[in-house]
Write an enzyme that holds these catalytic residues in place. Sequence first.
Site, mmCIF file in Angstrom:
data_model
loop_
_atom_site.group_PDB
_atom_site.id
_atom_site.type_symbol
_atom_site.label_atom_id
_atom_site.label_comp_id
_atom_site.label_asym_id
_atom_site.label_seq_id
_atom_site.Cartn_x
_atom_site.Cartn_y
_atom_site.Cartn_z
ATOM 1 N N CYS A 129 0.851 -1.191 0.000
ATOM 2 C CA CYS A 129 0.000 0.000 0.000
ATOM 3 C C CYS A 129 0.885 1.240 0.000
ATOM 4 C CB CYS A 129 -0.932 0.005 1.208
ATOM 5 S SG CYS A 129 -2.008 1.461 1.257
ATOM 6 N N ASP A 169 -6.522 3.330 -4.808
ATOM 7 C CA ASP A 169 -6.967 3.374 -3.420
ATOM 8 C C ASP A 169 -7.706 4.689 -3.172
ATOM 9 O OD1 ASP A 169 -7.317 2.268 -0.945
ATOM 10 O OD2 ASP A 169 -5.213 2.276 -0.379
#
Length: 358
Positions: free
Chosen positions: A245, A317
């Site tokens: 991430c 995201d």
Amino acid sequence: MKMTFRWYGEKFDSVKLWQIRQIPGMTGIITTLYDTKPGDEWDADAIARMKKTVEDAGLELSGIESVNIHDAIKVGAPERDRYIQSYMNTIRKLGQADIHMICYNFMPVFDWTRSDLAKMRADGSTVLAYDQEKIDRIDPQRMFEQIDTDSNGFILPGWEPERMAHVKELFEMYREVDEEKLFQNLVYFLKAIMPVCDEYDVNMAIHIDDPAWSVFGLPRIMKNKADLHRLMDAVPNPHNGVTLCTGSLSSNPDNDIPDIIRSLKGRIHFAHVRNTRHTGPGQFEESAHYAADGDLNMPEIVRALVDIGFAGPVRPDHGRAIWGEVAMPGYGLYDRALGSQYILGLYDAVKSERGREA
């Protein structure tokens, strides 16, 4: 690289599958059974229905985010083996349904933390933001009230009301758990489940802690390159891997994300790609995916993923709230759709560049 989109299901998401299907290059969905609780063993029929819903829309169910881990496993309670067995049974059922990736986290109490869910930017869009000074002034036992007030009426993952009703008890559970104990409990869990992951070819992809430092005195163990490699070395099975991430790693600007990506070749099973802008020490806000809108070198991040031969699912995201859309904070349609096109454009450019170099 397979472009995917996180979807919270028909009961929980404002975004529809037919809308996601119309995003160019979009092939897959990342989802979960949102009405299950940590520790529940998933029902095979419910898994089949979830998969059919996605496939009927012309998309692939590319992975699960998340099969949440019961706190008894995280704290190493005497009953943890019972919950680990339930988790293994769920992995088996997912593998039998031809679903081969599970994104999960091992964060205590709060899966993620933000001080603002709708910080206004100069262009009129709103974003998720974090300010350590604001967090320091918040009573953690009242944190849910603030999050719930700002959620636009949506239930946010990791902030489910039935779980947050027991925040005081959760903090008590973790009172004697430091970083080393939490890490060893994670290793115990992973070593226990690896045989069933091997049998059904299911990749476990741990998410980076968000933000990548201790919040409210709770331990954090997935913060940087050293933490990730320690876990990969402790459980060297290739099914033990990472959800890379970029946003969570970038909460600490000392993290060199392209370097971390290149160092984890073969162990990144899933990628969350987003951009952030730092506004001061312990302060950041989530920006558009476009590199110039934040602080991350997005072209180099995509280049690093190409360099290691990453072929798994990637998703745009957290997006900005733009164009008047009312949605779950960070998870509207419009800005994430824009982000997917930017990522795919970078991917095409890097692949073309590599072709010329060959």
